[in-house]
Design an enzyme around this catalytic site. Structure first.
Site, short mmCIF file in Angstrom:
data_model
loop_
_atom_site.label_atom_id
_atom_site.label_comp_id
_atom_site.label_asym_id
_atom_site.label_seq_id
_atom_site.Cartn_x
_atom_site.Cartn_y
_atom_site.Cartn_z
N SER A 1 9.28 1.50 -9.31
CA SER A 1 8.65 2.41 -10.49
C SER A 1 9.49 2.68 -11.82
CB SER A 1 8.26 3.98 -9.84
OG SER A 1 9.61 4.59 -9.26
N HIS B 1 3.72 -2.88 -9.79
CA HIS B 1 3.85 -1.41 -9.69
C HIS B 1 2.37 -0.91 -9.40
CE1 HIS B 1 4.71 3.08 -11.16
NE2 HIS B 1 5.22 2.93 -9.73
N GLU C 1 0.50 -1.57 -12.90
CA GLU C 1 1.17 -2.05 -13.98
C GLU C 1 1.83 -3.08 -13.67
OE1 GLU C 1 3.21 1.80 -16.28
OE2 GLU C 1 4.07 1.38 -14.25
N ASN D 1 5.49 6.29 -15.84
CA ASN D 1 6.66 7.18 -15.53
C ASN D 1 7.34 7.42 -16.60
OD1 ASN D 1 6.29 7.65 -12.53
ND2 ASN D 1 6.87 5.75 -12.15
#
Length: 291
Positions: free
Chosen positions: A119, A140, A152, A190
């Site tokens: 992440s 991800h 992602e 994130n």
């Protein structure tokens, strides 16, 4: 490259979710973990989650049976060597991930694509420790994997176009949406989400509001489906702290400094839902705020 077989390293929350969606999409999946108990628990979780989807009419019972039959498990990491695509979904620690790829390398096919579900960790740096940086990228998934629609895809500096297209085709086959992200700390989701959670912890730390008022404010005032502290507990406070440290170290900006209260909770072992205590206490019938 036509990907048919997928190896998944790690049978935890992310690993078993990835195995679930891959098998449902028709891929042959082999999942590994250091613990046979973890693998058995993962298979039970996958079966339970698929059963819920069948109950809601989202998956046909025959498709569930076929998906379960496509998943095999092993405690021997190197059994994944013949896979077309390997997705590493182990602990969010760079040294652990590097060791996994190092052990796999001698057993891979020349065309095998390596990916990480990290992440936040640098894809370029992970790729540089392998013999195939051009066939390495970030893959991800969001948690919970069977529900969340985004993946992602993160290119490292050496990732070639063929590898990106092969991974994009997998995401398309899953019926999910791919977002292409550059290889900078924490990528897109994130990079935006974790500072918001960290700021919510600062708001608690400074006494601006308690757990309940902070979460209620964001749910009712910003229409978020889950409050930031509740979400932090769901993700895992140790994971939140690790990502904030990656942002702080990688971008050298004080705005990413982890809140001392977040650090304190992690030091206490109050990691959220998985440890039964975080910003909420989950040991009773209903979650109770701890502040």
């Amino acid at each position: 490259m036509d990907i048919q077989t997928i190896g998944i390293v790690g049978a935890g929350q992310m690993g078993n979710g990835i195995a679930h969606v891959m098998a449902l999409a028709g891929y042959d999946v082999q999942m590994t973990d250091i613990s046979d108990d973890a693998l058995q628990a993962a298979m039970k979780t996958i079966e339970g989650n698929l059963s819920r989807q069948v109950g809601r009419g989202k998956v046909a019972e025959a498709d569930m049976t076929s998906a379960m039959a496509r998943i095999t498990t092993t405690t021997t990491l190197t059994d994944l060597g013949p896979s077309d695509l390997i997705i590493e979904a182990a602990t969010e620690r760079e040294t652990v991930k590097q060791a996994i790829f190092e052990d796999l390398l001698p057993h891979l096919k020349p065309e095998t694509i390596l990916t990480s579900n990290t992440s936040s960790i640098s894809i370029t740096r992970l790729a540089s420790r392998t013999d195939r940086p051009e066939k390495f990228m970030g893959f991800h998934f969001m948690n919970p994997v069977p529900v969340m629609q985004l993946v992602e895809l993160i290119r490292g500096i050496a990732t070639d176009e063929e590898t990106f297209k092969a991974c994009k085709n997998v995401v398309d086959r899953l019926g999910k949406t791919a977002a292409s992200a550059e290889d900078f700390p924490a990528f897109i989701v994130n990079r935006i989400l974790m500072p918001m959670i960290n700021e919510a912890v600062y708001t608690l730390y400074e006494g601006v509001g308690n757990v309940q008022s902070i979460d209620s404010s964001m749910k009712l005032g910003a229409n978020h489906p889950m409050g930031p502290l509740e979400l932090a507990d769901f993700i895992g406070l140790d994971t939140c702290l690790a990502i904030m440290n990656v942002l702080h170290d990688g971008l050298a900006d004080t705005k990413y400094r982890p809140c001392p209260l977040l650090t304190k909770y992690v030091e206490a072992g109050w990691l959220g839902r998985k440890s039964q205590r975080g910003f909420y206490d989950y040991r009773g019938d209903m979650p109770v705020p701890t502040r």
